[in-house]
Write a protein that holds these residues in place. Structure first.
Motif, PDB file in Angstrom:
ATOM      1  N   ARG A  51      13.525  57.893 -48.349  1.00  0.00           N
ATOM      2  CA  ARG A  51      14.334  58.476 -47.272  1.00  0.00           C
ATOM      3  C   ARG A  51      14.199  57.659 -45.995  1.00  0.00           C
ATOM      4  N   LYS A  55      16.836  55.286 -43.906  1.00  0.00           N
ATOM      5  CA  LYS A  55      17.209  55.744 -42.562  1.00  0.00           C
ATOM      6  C   LYS A  55      16.909  54.706 -41.485  1.00  0.00           C
ATOM      7  N   LEU A  62      21.634  53.132 -47.264  1.00  0.00           N
ATOM      8  CA  LEU A  62      21.181  54.494 -46.979  1.00  0.00           C
ATOM      9  C   LEU A  62      21.472  55.454 -48.130  1.00  0.00           C
ATOM     10  N   SER A  63      22.709  55.475 -48.626  1.00  0.00           N
ATOM     11  CA  SER A  63      23.051  56.461 -49.660  1.00  0.00           C
ATOM     12  C   SER A  63      22.254  56.226 -50.943  1.00  0.00           C
ATOM     13  N   HIS A  65      19.208  54.976 -51.095  1.00  0.00           N
ATOM     14  CA  HIS A  65      17.851  55.448 -50.818  1.00  0.00           C
ATOM     15  C   HIS A  65      17.797  56.979 -50.780  1.00  0.00           C
ATOM     16  N   GLN A  66      18.837  57.601 -50.233  1.00  0.00           N
ATOM     17  CA  GLN A  66      18.874  59.072 -50.223  1.00  0.00           C
ATOM     18  C   GLN A  66      18.885  59.605 -51.648  1.00  0.00           C
ATOM     19  N   GLU A  70      16.001  61.946 -53.202  1.00  0.00           N
ATOM     20  CA  GLU A  70      16.262  63.261 -53.786  1.00  0.00           C
ATOM     21  C   GLU A  70      15.768  63.327 -55.227  1.00  0.00           C
ATOM     22  N   VAL A  93      15.487  65.694 -46.472  1.00  0.00           N
ATOM     23  CA  VAL A  93      16.627  65.062 -47.149  1.00  0.00           C
ATOM     24  C   VAL A  93      17.837  65.985 -47.101  1.00  0.00           C
ATOM     25  N   GLU A  96      19.561  66.141 -43.736  1.00  0.00           N
ATOM     26  CA  GLU A  96      20.271  64.921 -43.370  1.00  0.00           C
ATOM     27  C   GLU A  96      21.526  64.669 -44.197  1.00  0.00           C
ATOM     28  N   VAL A  97      21.707  65.404 -45.284  1.00  0.00           N
ATOM     29  CA  VAL A  97      22.940  65.268 -46.072  1.00  0.00           C
ATOM     30  C   VAL A  97      23.813  66.517 -45.955  1.00  0.00           C
TER      31      VAL A  97
END
Length: 196
Positions: A51, A55, A62-63, A65-66, A70, A93, A96-97
């Motif tokens: 995360r 960030k 970013l996406s 890593h997100q 998750e 997480v 932030e989404v």
């Protein structure tokens, strides 16, 4: 599961204190879960590393890593459904989404069952802020600090949103040194802001 896995975990925790070293921490957590795939806290910390790398260090990815964050956090919760650390980090997480409300509801339910875990309240500081509930965020911070005075909660960001720049300055050394110069600037203390 093994002393070697635990060593990777502890080394990852130490290295992760420096945000610029998060890729090294991530690799140590990966080695830990390769050694012991059932070690839920390592999966949770791996999720946090992904995360934060996305960030702050690898924003173009970013996406990706997100998604990895998750996945790792869901794995931690599969292994240990009541692990407060994993719930807190997963809440970050989710917030932030765009799923802060879901995270807040989940953490509140867990906090009712586990009233003495500071990690859950630290997670509530974050998600309550994302939900616009700044007073609730401050209350969650007070409870987390009552339970563990050394646990960082990110409350400095709540104070920032409230426009309480004096409180930001008070906490800047503990939680968010980068916020110090902005708070000084907001208070009209330009020279100090430049020095910071």
């Amino acid at each position: 599961g093994s002393a070697r896995a635990y060593e990777f975990y502890l080394r990852g925790n130490e290295v992760a204190r420096d945000f610029t070293q998060l890729p090294v921490a991530r690799d140590l957590y990966l080695r830990c879960v390769a050694e012991d795939p059932g070690f839920a806290p390592a999966w949770a910390r791996l999720g946090r590393a992904h995360r934060l790398i996305g960030k702050y260090l690898d924003i173009p990815q970013l996406s990706a890593h997100q998604a990895r964050a998750e996945e790792a956090l869901r794995r931690a919760l599969e292994l240990s459904p009541q692990l407060p650390l994993a719930h807190k980090l997963f809440a970050h997480v989710e917030a932030e989404v765009g799923r802060a409300k879901d995270a807040m509801v989940r953490l509140l339910q867990l906090a009712r069952e586990t009233r003495n875990d500071p990690e859950l309240f630290a997670g509530l500081v974050h998600v309550c802020r994302y939900c616009g509930l700044l007073e609730a965020s401050l209350a969650a911070h007070r409870e987390a600090q009552r339970l563990d005075p050394h646990l960082p909660t990110g409350v400095v960001h709540t104070h920032w949103l409230r426009g309480d720049f004096e409180a930001v300055l008070e906490l800047a050394g503990e939680e968010g040194q980068a916020s110090r110069s902005f708070a000084l600037l907001a208070l009209g203390r330009q020279q100090e802001a430049l020095e910071a």
